[in-house]
Motif scaffolding. Structure first.
Motif, short mmCIF file in Angstrom:
data_model
loop_
_atom_site.label_atom_id
_atom_site.label_comp_id
_atom_site.label_asym_id
_atom_site.label_seq_id
_atom_site.Cartn_x
_atom_site.Cartn_y
_atom_site.Cartn_z
N PRO A 66 0.67 -1.29 0.20
CA PRO A 66 -0.35 -0.31 0.06
C PRO A 66 0.98 1.43 0.24
N GLN A 67 -0.07 2.43 -0.87
CA GLN A 67 1.31 3.72 -0.82
C GLN A 67 0.59 4.37 0.38
N LYS A 68 -0.60 4.30 0.90
CA LYS A 68 -0.47 5.29 1.83
C LYS A 68 -1.21 4.73 3.12
N VAL A 69 0.16 5.34 4.10
CA VAL A 69 -0.01 3.48 5.03
C VAL A 69 -0.21 4.53 6.42
N LEU A 70 -0.93 4.34 7.21
CA LEU A 70 -1.30 4.93 8.53
C LEU A 70 -0.94 3.58 10.34
N ASP A 71 0.12 3.63 10.68
CA ASP A 71 0.51 3.21 12.25
C ASP A 71 -0.54 4.37 12.99
N PRO A 72 -0.52 3.43 13.74
CA PRO A 72 -2.17 4.89 14.91
C PRO A 72 -1.98 4.23 16.41
N ALA A 73 -0.66 3.45 16.44
CA ALA A 73 -0.11 3.54 17.38
C ALA A 73 1.48 3.17 17.15
N ALA A 74 2.21 4.15 16.61
CA ALA A 74 3.75 4.64 16.01
C ALA A 74 4.57 4.63 16.88
N GLY A 75 4.06 4.70 18.53
CA GLY A 75 5.74 4.66 19.10
C GLY A 75 6.66 5.78 19.00
N ARG A 76 7.24 4.85 18.87
CA ARG A 76 9.17 6.12 18.46
C ARG A 76 8.80 5.62 16.90
N GLY A 77 8.57 5.08 16.23
CA GLY A 77 8.30 5.26 14.53
C GLY A 77 9.10 4.23 13.71
N VAL A 131 -0.86 -2.14 12.81
CA VAL A 131 -0.76 -1.75 13.83
C VAL A 131 -0.43 -2.96 14.73
N SER A 132 0.96 -2.53 15.46
CA SER A 132 1.30 -2.99 16.09
C SER A 132 1.27 -3.34 17.57
N ASN A 133 1.13 -4.12 18.52
CA ASN A 133 1.06 -4.58 20.25
C ASN A 133 0.79 -3.20 21.09
N PHE A 134 -1.02 -3.19 19.84
CA PHE A 134 -2.13 -2.00 20.40
C PHE A 134 -2.85 -2.61 21.17
N LEU A 135 -3.80 -3.77 20.54
CA LEU A 135 -4.69 -4.03 20.89
C LEU A 135 -4.49 -4.69 22.21
N GLU A 136 -3.75 -4.88 23.26
CA GLU A 136 -3.90 -5.52 24.14
C GLU A 136 -4.00 -4.36 25.08
N HIS A 137 -3.20 -3.54 24.94
CA HIS A 137 -3.71 -2.29 25.69
C HIS A 137 -4.62 -1.95 25.80
N LEU A 138 -5.58 -2.12 24.68
CA LEU A 138 -7.26 -1.66 24.93
C LEU A 138 -7.17 -2.35 26.29
N ILE A 168 -5.19 -3.57 6.57
CA ILE A 168 -5.16 -3.38 7.96
C ILE A 168 -4.29 -4.77 7.89
N ALA A 169 -3.25 -4.49 8.76
CA ALA A 169 -1.93 -5.86 9.11
C ALA A 169 -1.89 -5.47 10.75
N ILE A 170 -2.14 -6.59 11.54
CA ILE A 170 -2.13 -6.35 12.72
C ILE A 170 -1.21 -7.49 13.95
N MET A 171 -0.48 -7.51 14.37
CA MET A 171 0.74 -7.93 14.69
C MET A 171 0.42 -7.57 16.59
N GLY A 172 1.08 -8.90 17.31
CA GLY A 172 -0.03 -8.09 18.28
C GLY A 172 0.63 -10.11 19.32
N PRO A 173 1.46 -9.92 20.86
CA PRO A 173 1.37 -10.98 21.08
C PRO A 173 0.82 -12.08 21.88
N ASN A 174 0.77 -13.24 21.00
CA ASN A 174 -0.45 -14.67 20.98
C ASN A 174 -0.67 -15.13 21.82
#
Length: 217
Positions: free
Chosen positions: A37-48, A98-105, A128-134
């Motif tokens: 994709p060419q228009k990408v959002l990181d909604p929990a970007a941390g240190r980028g 979305v990386s390592n974010f949903l578990e914090h909700l 949308i790609a979601i990564m997080g601890p399983n």
């Protein structure tokens, strides 16, 4: 909770330059799995680390903490705000990571509300790609983090995505190791080798990666 102090404590002793170097390998890999994709959002970007290395034409980074040392590209649109309060263009993005974010909700309803907001911000067909601890593979470490509230598996993420208007396209139960303190060292060469060896994911991977395509609802 003072997240700035919390993360400063959690990531003490971790080489930030090493993290950035490793993400220079991870970001293009994930980007490719998303269909580039060419228009990408990181909604929990941390240190980028991700958004600063993703090879996309347009990049947006949202986080409620401002990090002066963040590895953003000069033209990245940076928004300092909780993601649920951030003003995002409607139907704009063709990629969200979305990386390592949903578990914090705080609960499953908050996960659903977040994914619905992402759906509204994305164009039809975007991914949308979601990564997080399983938790299925890291239950012994999962609750060590003071800001983990929701336990998730790759199966639950697939259900959440479908409920929010996405079609799950690829579900990888085991992708990356649990953390930068784990077996995978902050080495670009070893990270590249790991990413190109899916059999290693089945042994070392403790984080899921789930990719969904935005549908109209």
């Amino acid at each position: 909770m003072n997240y700035e102090r919390l993360y400063s404590y959690r990531f003490r002793g971790i080489d930030q330059e090493g993290r950035v170097a490793v993400w220079r390998e991870i970001s293009p890999h994930v980007h490719g799995l998303m269909g580039n994709p060419q228009k990408v959002l990181d909604p929990a970007a941390g240190r980028g680390e991700f958004i600063g290395a993703v090879p996309a034409r347009e990049t947006w980074a949202v986080d409620e903490v401002s990090y002066p040392e963040a590895a953003h590209k000069p033209d990245t649109k940076v928004i300092v705000s909780p993601i649920m309060e951030a003003e995002l263009p409607e139907g704009h993005f063709d990629g969200v990571f979305v990386s390592n974010f949903l578990e914090h909700l705080h609960d499953q309803e908050a996960v659903a509300a977040f994914l619905e907001k992402m759906h509204a911000a994305m164009e039809e067909g975007g991914r949308i790609a979601i990564m997080g601890p399983n938790i299925r593979y890291c239950a012994d470490e999962y609750w060590d983090c003071a800001d983990h509230y929701v336990a998730l598996t790759h199966v639950a993420i697939g259900e959440h995505l479908y409920a929010a208007g996405f079609e799950p396209e690829r579900i990888i139960p085991r992708y990356l190791p649990y953390s930068f303190r784990g077996i995978l060292p902050p080495s670009p060469r070893l990270t590249r080798l790991y990413l190109n060896t899916p059999l290693a994911w089945r042994v070392l991977g403790k984080q899921f990666l789930v990719i969904g395509r935005r549908q109209s609802v």
